[in-house]
Design a protein around this motif. Sequence first.
Motif, PDB file in Angstrom:
ATOM      1  N   LYS A   1       0.872  -1.160   0.000  1.00  0.00           N
ATOM      2  CA  LYS A   1       0.000   0.000   0.000  1.00  0.00           C
ATOM      3  C   LYS A   1       0.921   1.226   0.000  1.00  0.00           C
ATOM      4  CE  LYS A   1      -3.782   2.160   2.577  1.00  0.00           C
ATOM      5  NZ  LYS A   1      -3.232   3.495   2.462  1.00  0.00           N
ATOM      6  N   ALA A   2       0.844   1.984  -1.089  1.00  0.00           N
ATOM      7  CA  ALA A   2       1.746   3.133  -1.231  1.00  0.00           C
ATOM      8  C   ALA A   2       0.942   4.429  -1.233  1.00  0.00           C
ATOM      9  CB  ALA A   2       2.542   3.011  -2.524  1.00  0.00           C
ATOM     10  N   ASP A   3       1.476   5.439  -0.554  1.00  0.00           N
ATOM     11  CA  ASP A   3       0.853   6.766  -0.518  1.00  0.00           C
ATOM     12  C   ASP A   3       1.924   7.825  -0.725  1.00  0.00           C
ATOM     13  OD1 ASP A   3      -2.023   6.309   0.224  1.00  0.00           O
ATOM     14  OD2 ASP A   3      -1.059   5.288   1.901  1.00  0.00           O
ATOM     15  N   THR A   4       1.505   8.942  -1.309  1.00  0.00           N
ATOM     16  CA  THR A   4       2.421  10.070  -1.492  1.00  0.00           C
ATOM     17  C   THR A   4       2.323  10.987  -0.282  1.00  0.00           C
ATOM     18  OG1 THR A   4       2.012   9.944  -3.851  1.00  0.00           O
ATOM     19  CG2 THR A   4       3.056  11.934  -3.058  1.00  0.00           C
ATOM     20  N   VAL A   5       3.470  11.416   0.225  1.00  0.00           N
ATOM     21  CA  VAL A   5       3.514  12.332   1.367  1.00  0.00           C
ATOM     22  C   VAL A   5       4.179  13.619   0.905  1.00  0.00           C
ATOM     23  CG1 VAL A   5       4.313  12.652   3.733  1.00  0.00           C
ATOM     24  CG2 VAL A   5       3.781  10.358   2.911  1.00  0.00           C
TER      25      VAL A   5
ATOM     26  N   VAL B   1       7.403   8.830  -0.609  1.00  0.00           N
ATOM     27  CA  VAL B   1       6.446   7.738  -0.805  1.00  0.00           C
ATOM     28  C   VAL B   1       6.465   6.872   0.443  1.00  0.00           C
ATOM     29  CG1 VAL B   1       5.861   5.724  -2.192  1.00  0.00           C
ATOM     30  CG2 VAL B   1       6.800   7.751  -3.289  1.00  0.00           C
TER      31      VAL B   1
ATOM     32  N   GLN C   1       3.401   0.790   3.046  1.00  0.00           N
ATOM     33  CA  GLN C   1       3.053  -0.060   4.186  1.00  0.00           C
ATOM     34  C   GLN C   1       3.086  -1.513   3.725  1.00  0.00           C
ATOM     35  OE1 GLN C   1      -0.748   1.357   5.543  1.00  0.00           O
ATOM     36  NE2 GLN C   1       0.004   3.422   5.868  1.00  0.00           N
TER      37      GLN C   1
ATOM     38  N   ASN D   1       6.633  -0.081   7.854  1.00  0.00           N
ATOM     39  CA  ASN D   1       6.571   1.040   6.914  1.00  0.00           C
ATOM     40  C   ASN D   1       7.970   1.399   6.395  1.00  0.00           C
ATOM     41  OD1 ASN D   1       3.822   1.282   7.443  1.00  0.00           O
ATOM     42  ND2 ASN D   1       4.160   2.765   9.085  1.00  0.00           N
TER      43      ASN D   1
ATOM     44  N   THR E   1       9.790   4.518   3.845  1.00  0.00           N
ATOM     45  CA  THR E   1       9.576   5.759   3.094  1.00  0.00           C
ATOM     46  C   THR E   1      10.754   5.985   2.154  1.00  0.00           C
ATOM     47  OG1 THR E   1       8.626   6.621   5.121  1.00  0.00           O
ATOM     48  CG2 THR E   1       8.905   8.168   3.341  1.00  0.00           C
TER      49      THR E   1
ATOM     50  N   ILE F   1       1.661   6.183  -8.744  1.00  0.00           N
ATOM     51  CA  ILE F   1       1.561   4.794  -8.291  1.00  0.00           C
ATOM     52  C   ILE F   1       0.735   4.063  -9.330  1.00  0.00           C
ATOM     53  CG2 ILE F   1       0.745   3.277  -6.450  1.00  0.00           C
ATOM     54  CD1 ILE F   1       1.029   5.899  -4.633  1.00  0.00           C
TER      55      ILE F   1
END
Lengths: 216, 221
Positions: free
Chosen positions: A2-6, A13, A16, A77, A79, A90
Amino acid sequence: MKADTVGTVTPAVLVQLSPGEKILAAHEIMLHMDGAVQVHRKTLKHLGVSTAHLMALRSRGDSDENYFFAEFEGPGNVTFSRDKAGEVRILQLAPGQGIRLRSGHLICFDETVRYNPFVLAQWVVQKGNDQETEYLFADELTGPGTIVFQSFGNILSFNLQPGEAMRTSVEAYLSSAPTATVNVSWFAPMMGGMNVSAQPVLHLIGPGPVMVHSGV
Amino acid sequence: MQINVQGELIPVTLVQLNPGEEIFCEGGLMVYSDPSIQTSIRPLTQGGLGRTIRRSLVGGIPFWMHVFHGPGYVAFSRFGPGEVRTLQLAPGQTVDIAEHSLILATNSVQYDTFYVAGTGRIGRMVGFWMDRLTGPGTIVYHGHGNILGFDLKPGEAMQIDHGGLLRKDATVQLQAFNQPLGQGLLGHAMSFEALNVVGPGRLELQTVDPTHAAADSGGKG
């Protein structure tokens, strides 16, 4: 994964990882990770890239292709950051779906994704009395799995129809589908029949999606 | 001709040219284009041979400008984070743009350059070049970082960093000076260079010095 942009300007990136889940990335772009995450070394040979192919890439001088990736294994996690202003994408690749991505922009990918670095384009330039070959390196990634990559600057997306063409500068090329043809032509403004200040440009011919980016 | 600025981080200027329309810019700014766009070049020879040599060989101003002929689309970028502004110049209206900030101008715009002398102190600023553009026509330029605008009244003065200067009206006067840091010999030895700007006219500053940005990134300024 599970990838998210920060963040927005110089995004990171956040990935999780579930227990036993593995992703691959260049080790030098890791920003931080949980203590529970295990890191292994995965050589390109393990990814199906032959030593001869890799040596051929390295022999071309400008390739900064690593001999191995870091494999991050969950739970936990991780990053990543490429330390550049740009946009993160993504992308979920279906089985057999491929993308050609300019080298140096890949952030991470699922272990199920097939990875193959190659020379996307090459051209000869005159430097003084010598002729030198320059190369554009790219990573071909084939699904199934998730890949994460970053542009430098903003991303502009196009979906080329069969036979539809566009030109990009070499620096602006970010990605293309394997179905799109990439040729090198010369952007050669003419003055009175004299050809001066010629520079290579990429001639992209559809079908398939193409991305260019606005930074270098 | 239609001009659209796309993206907010490193903006791209997308120009849709009709048949017969032409724009010009420095080489190396094109991001992508329609294959139907035709190109040519135009030498900058204003001021004669001596000034051309000084401008191109000493100043680093390109000798060739690239000209793009419609019909078709073409997109440009200055490859740095910042803002893009479009300005319509009335006939005879003249503005000055910091070197390597102009993205494009329509072919009706008259292009020239001029040199802003530094104070000449050893090891300090030796001056810089600006583009001088005279209407009628449209120009597009890139400010590194954010653009700050000021309308100076006649005689109104500001002191600015030379890397922060982006655009000014031709009526705005520039003069480089040394700003001492304190009194005495040490104060003069530690002085820094700046520009004194005097109105009237429009002044625009950029919040990132492009020479610093280029040095930091190792890329284009």
